[in-house]
Scaffold this motif. Structure first.
Motif, PDB file in Angstrom:
ATOM      1  N   UNK A 143      21.921 -54.159 -42.121  1.00 37.62           N
ATOM      2  CA  UNK A 143      22.397 -54.469 -43.466  1.00 37.62           C
ATOM      3  C   UNK A 143      22.958 -53.168 -44.028  1.00 37.62           C
ATOM      4  N   UNK A 144      24.178 -53.206 -44.537  1.00 36.83           N
ATOM      5  CA  UNK A 144      24.853 -51.988 -44.984  1.00 36.83           C
ATOM      6  C   UNK A 144      25.225 -52.104 -46.462  1.00 36.83           C
ATOM      7  N   UNK A 177      20.060 -50.468 -43.241  1.00 35.33           N
ATOM      8  CA  UNK A 177      18.712 -50.748 -42.740  1.00 35.33           C
ATOM      9  C   UNK A 177      18.862 -51.603 -41.489  1.00 35.33           C
ATOM     10  N   UNK A 178      18.115 -51.234 -40.449  1.00 38.95           N
ATOM     11  CA  UNK A 178      18.276 -51.888 -39.154  1.00 38.95           C
ATOM     12  C   UNK A 178      17.260 -53.004 -38.919  1.00 38.95           C
ATOM     13  N   UNK A 179      17.536 -53.758 -37.874  1.00 42.36           N
ATOM     14  CA  UNK A 179      16.726 -54.914 -37.494  1.00 42.36           C
ATOM     15  C   UNK A 179      15.244 -54.554 -37.375  1.00 42.36           C
ATOM     16  N   UNK A 180      14.406 -55.421 -37.941  1.00 48.01           N
ATOM     17  CA  UNK A 180      12.963 -55.236 -37.858  1.00 48.01           C
ATOM     18  C   UNK A 180      12.362 -54.516 -39.047  1.00 48.01           C
ATOM     19  N   UNK A 181      13.207 -53.953 -39.921  1.00 48.48           N
ATOM     20  CA  UNK A 181      12.704 -53.207 -41.074  1.00 48.48           C
ATOM     21  C   UNK A 181      12.853 -54.026 -42.353  1.00 48.48           C
ATOM     22  N   UNK A 182      11.942 -53.749 -43.292  1.00 46.19           N
ATOM     23  CA  UNK A 182      12.003 -54.405 -44.590  1.00 46.19           C
ATOM     24  C   UNK A 182      12.890 -53.600 -45.532  1.00 46.19           C
TER      25      UNK A 182
END
Length: 210
Positions: A143-144, A177-182
């Motif tokens: 997500x950017x 924020x990358x995959x797997x992070x809140x």
């Protein structure tokens, strides 16, 4: 296609012998990089590039191609003054290669959508600065911040081309924020978010042409 949407590359061909000029013209007219661009040979001739060639090129926004010939004295200076591009070649395939690149340069860019990632909304918070913040987990890709996004609910798109106005990891601003992070995602007033919504982020990238 409407004529107004076609870009045209006008050429003036000059060569040392008529056979070379004809061979070059035939090869160039076979170039095909798409319906958006057109190549036209508005004048051809044998001998040195003259001032009259430059005058015609200036009036018709043409490129002058010299094959095994050079301009007459002072013609090069005149071409510079008139802003006319003059190219010189001694090998036909090199001329064809470079003019094909010039034609492709006239093509309008085409764009395609590339999905960057997606996040699932797990909770909602109110912020006096940015409005609703969606507490989310990134389920795919990244997500950017400032990227375009759409909101999907139950498999249906309920908001299109909203912007990721804010992006946080805990209380800190984040660029991505990358995959797997809140993360906390804000889309301003672009969508009325609900828990369970999917925020899909994308960007438009220019397509490479063959």
């Amino acid at each position: 296609m409407e004529q107004s949407k076609i870009s045209t590359l006008n050429l003036i061909l000059k060569g040392d012998v008529s056979g070379s000029v004809e061979a070059l013209e035939d090869a160039l007219l076979q170039l095909d990089v798409g319906a958006e661009v057109d190549l036209r040979v508005i004048h051809r001739g044998v001998g040195a590039i003259t001032k009259s060639d430059i005058t015609l090129a200036s009036a018709s926004t043409a490129v002058v191609i010299g094959f095994n010939v050079k301009p007459e004295p002072q013609t090069a200076v005149y071409a510079d003054q008139e802003g006319v591009e003059v190219r010189f070649y001694s090998v036909i395939y090199k001329a064809i290669e470079e003019i094909e690149l010039s034609l492709k340069g006239l093509l309008k860019p085409e764009y395609e959508e590339v999905i960057l990632g997606a996040a699932e909304v797990r909770d909602l918070f109110k912020s006096s600065k940015v409005g609703t913040i969606a507490g989310s987990i990134v389920t795919e890709g990244i997500i950017r911040r400032n990227a375009k996004a759409r909101v999907i609910r139950g498999g249906a798109v309920i908001a299109e081309s909203v912007t990721i106005d804010s992006l946080k990891r805990f209380k800190d601003d984040a660029t991505e924020v990358r995959e797997g992070f809140e993360c906390g995602i804000g889309v301003g007033k672009g969508a009325d978010l609900q828990v369970g919504d999917i925020i899909q982020v994308f960007e438009m990238q220019e397509k490479k042409r063959d």
